[in-house]
Structures are given as C-alpha cells and as structure tokens.
Motif scaffolding. Sequence first.
Motif: not given
Length: 145
Positions: A61-66, A97-99, A104-114
């Motif tokens: 809900h805070d728009r963070s992606v994992s 990013v290829q792990t 592949f993984a979502v980079p740490a700290g990824t956030m979507l815009t509104s």
Amino acid sequence: MSTLQQHARRAATVLALATLLGACSHGPHQPGGHDVTLTGGQEVPANTSTASGSSNIRVAHDRSVSGGVRYTGMVATVAHIHEAPVGANGPVIVPLVQTGAGMFAVPAGTMLTSPQYASYQAGNLYVNVHSAAYPAGEIRAQLKP
C-alpha cells in the motif's frame, strides 16, 4: 476446574490466537498481489515458446515493490515490469536484476509513483522476461492487485 473446562478454555485461546494472526497477516501493511504464471501466449504478439515462469512480485500500500521472477526453458537476457493492460505493450517502469540462474528480482527500495500504483490497481502492469530469440519478450504475465 474440570478437564472438560480446561480443554474448552484452551480451544477458545487457540481460536482467538488464530483469528488474531489471520487479521495481522492481511492488514493494510502487507504487500498485495498474487503469484502469476508467465507464458509465451501472454506476450504481445503471442509466441509459441515452451519457456515458462512464475512471479511472486508484490506491491504494498505504500507503493513499495518486492519479489521476483523464476523462469525455465530459455536463456534470458533481461526482465522488467512494464505498464500496459492485457493485450498491449508498454514502457519499462522497473528493470529487474538477475540474482542467479533462472531468477530475476525487484531491486531493493523500488517504489512505484502514484500514477504507476493506480495502473497496478487497475491491472495495467505486467512482468516479462526477454531473450535473444524474443528480444521484445519471451514470456509474460499480468500482475494482479
């Protein structure tokens, strides 16, 4: 206290704890999303690749992606989250990013815009994995809010 009363009390305690844990695991702080399966048939245009994959990407809900993507049956070059509805292609909004082999993984700290989060809520984000054989994308799945 009788044995029957003790069992009833324990059962009530277990039920209360289960209810509490269930409520906690689905609260507003938890990431949304569902596991999805990636296939060539979902690409635009669809292809006949026998490769497949699965994604557990979550948007909170805070728009963070994992999360990330696992794939098999192909030699991947890159993977991304794109913005577009089913049946359309759209721009890359999150490069993954290829792990490891097949991951592949979502980079740490990824956030979507509104606006991107609104697109996610509308079902208009997808994840795909590209290859040399299919440079525009070999396998794809729409992300589900």
